[in-house]
Scaffold this motif. Structure first.
Motif, short mmCIF file in Angstrom:
data_model
loop_
_atom_site.label_atom_id
_atom_site.label_comp_id
_atom_site.label_asym_id
_atom_site.label_seq_id
_atom_site.Cartn_x
_atom_site.Cartn_y
_atom_site.Cartn_z
N ALA A 220 0.83 -1.21 0.00
CA ALA A 220 0.00 0.00 0.00
C ALA A 220 0.86 1.26 0.00
O ALA A 220 0.57 2.24 -0.72
CB ALA A 220 -0.94 0.00 1.21
N GLU A 221 1.93 1.26 0.80
CA GLU A 221 2.84 2.41 0.83
C GLU A 221 3.53 2.61 -0.52
O GLU A 221 3.68 3.73 -1.00
CB GLU A 221 3.87 2.25 1.94
N ASP A 224 0.99 3.95 -3.05
CA ASP A 224 0.76 5.37 -2.81
C ASP A 224 1.89 6.21 -3.40
O ASP A 224 1.65 7.25 -4.03
CB ASP A 224 0.63 5.62 -1.30
N ARG A 228 1.75 9.00 -6.52
CA ARG A 228 2.31 10.34 -6.43
C ARG A 228 3.33 10.58 -7.54
O ARG A 228 3.38 11.67 -8.14
CB ARG A 228 2.98 10.54 -5.07
N GLY A 258 -5.25 1.80 -4.47
CA GLY A 258 -4.41 2.73 -3.73
C GLY A 258 -3.63 3.65 -4.66
O GLY A 258 -3.47 4.84 -4.37
N ARG A 261 -6.05 6.29 -5.89
CA ARG A 261 -6.37 7.30 -4.87
C ARG A 261 -5.25 8.32 -4.74
O ARG A 261 -5.49 9.53 -4.65
CB ARG A 261 -6.62 6.62 -3.52
N ALA A 262 -4.02 7.83 -4.70
CA ALA A 262 -2.88 8.74 -4.57
C ALA A 262 -2.74 9.62 -5.80
O ALA A 262 -2.43 10.82 -5.70
CB ALA A 262 -1.59 7.94 -4.34
N ASN A 266 -3.15 13.75 -5.70
CA ASN A 266 -2.05 14.62 -6.11
C ASN A 266 -2.31 15.31 -7.45
O ASN A 266 -1.42 15.99 -7.98
CB ASN A 266 -0.75 13.80 -6.18
#
Length: 303
Positions: A220-221, A224, A228, A258, A261-262, A266
């Motif tokens: 997930a990180e 994300d 970005r 995810g 969403r990121a 952004n």
């Protein structure tokens, strides 16, 4: 055409027709990293794949590093490749001597960009960007039907673009850069610390998809961060299509929500403002990129 992708430890080779359709393929470990020995090994693969009755018009060889065939004023630009331990290697000359056909040498991400532009997901697009994730983080940009050329030092900065100044550290000591989040080794290291056991990249992706807590957080990180990064690419370059490719691309599939969403967050909440195409490029496809730049050279007369 004959296409080759060199990694740190393997030679991946394909033979294609002039539409870049693969008709034969093989890969094998690099037995000797000296440039002349690698060229000799490539010649053995060419002989095996092409067969005795087939004549090839040319070959394209791609690798990570500063790999451009022609110097600005003509002649040959020597190749640097940290992955192979090469510095100032006249690879084009060595290859043509070994293979007996005209050769083109290209950075692997640039070749993959050409492949998608001519025969792949970006065919028909005048403008797009490609972000590759895997052992390294790569970037290619096509504007008005032309690949934007850049020095390897400039392209190398892309992998270390800071996405979160308080994030994890990469192998070069940068905190929160793209490589710290997205390089395969970074993802494996983060998962290994949480799981307290050795793990492979493929296993991390599988466990994340199955709901493992540690791997879900790691993935997930990373997703994300990828969202970005794509948002920055689209904003800076103003392209509307970004291809995500490379051997680590399963990340974008496992955590697509995810990533989206990121990306939206952004891009000022503008969902769908960038078309993200996820391409599962194996090393065979990277080798096909080599064949594509050889086709381009054959068709246009330039390298």
């Amino acid at each position: 055409m004959f296409g080759v992708k060199l990694t740190a430890d393997r030679v991946h080779a394909v033979v294609t027709d002039l539409r870049a359709q693969i008709v034969a393929a093989r890969d094998e470990p690099i037995s000797d990293h000296r440039p002349e020995a690698v060229c000799h090994q490539i010649k053995g693969l060419l002989d095996e794949l092409a067969g005795s009755g087939q004549t090839l018009a040319g070959a394209g060889v791609t690798l990570g590093g500063d790999a451009r065939s022609a110097a600005p004023l003509g002649g040959e630009r020597p190749v640097d490749s940290a992955y192979l331990g090469w510095r100032q290697v006249p690879l084009k000359s060595l290859l043509e001597r070994a293979l007996g056909v005209p050769c083109v040498v290209k950075n692997d991400v640039a070749a993959l960009g050409h492949q998608h532009h001519w025969f792949g997901a970006a065919r028909g697009l005048r403008d797009f960007a490609l972000v590759s994730i895997g052992a390294g983080i790569g970037y290619a940009l096509v504007v008005h039907d032309h690949l934007v050329t850049a020095a390897e030092s400039d392209l190398g900065m892309f992998a270390h673009l800071v996405l979160n100044a308080g994030g994890p550290m990469c192998g070069e000591g940068h905190r929160g850069c793209a490589s710290a989040y997205l390089a395969s080794e970074s993802i494996v290291t983060a998962a290994r610390q949480g799981l307290r056991r050795p793990v492979t990249y493929e296993e991390v992706m599988r466990l994340a998809a199955e709901g493992d807590r540690v791997c879900r957080v790691v993935v997930a990180e990373a997703a994300d961060a990828l969202g970005r990064l794509i948002a920055h690419v689209a904003t800076f370059s103003m392209v509307k299509t970004v291809i995500v490719a490379g051997e680590g691309v399963e990340l974008a599939r496992v955590a697509k929500d995810g990533l989206d969403r990121a990306l939206s967050a952004n891009r000022r909440g503008q969902a769908g403002s960038v078309d993200v195409l996820i391409e599962a490029d194996t090393f065979r496809e990277w080798a096909r990129g080599g064949a594509v730049v050889a086709i381009q050279s054959f068709v246009t007369g330039s390298d």
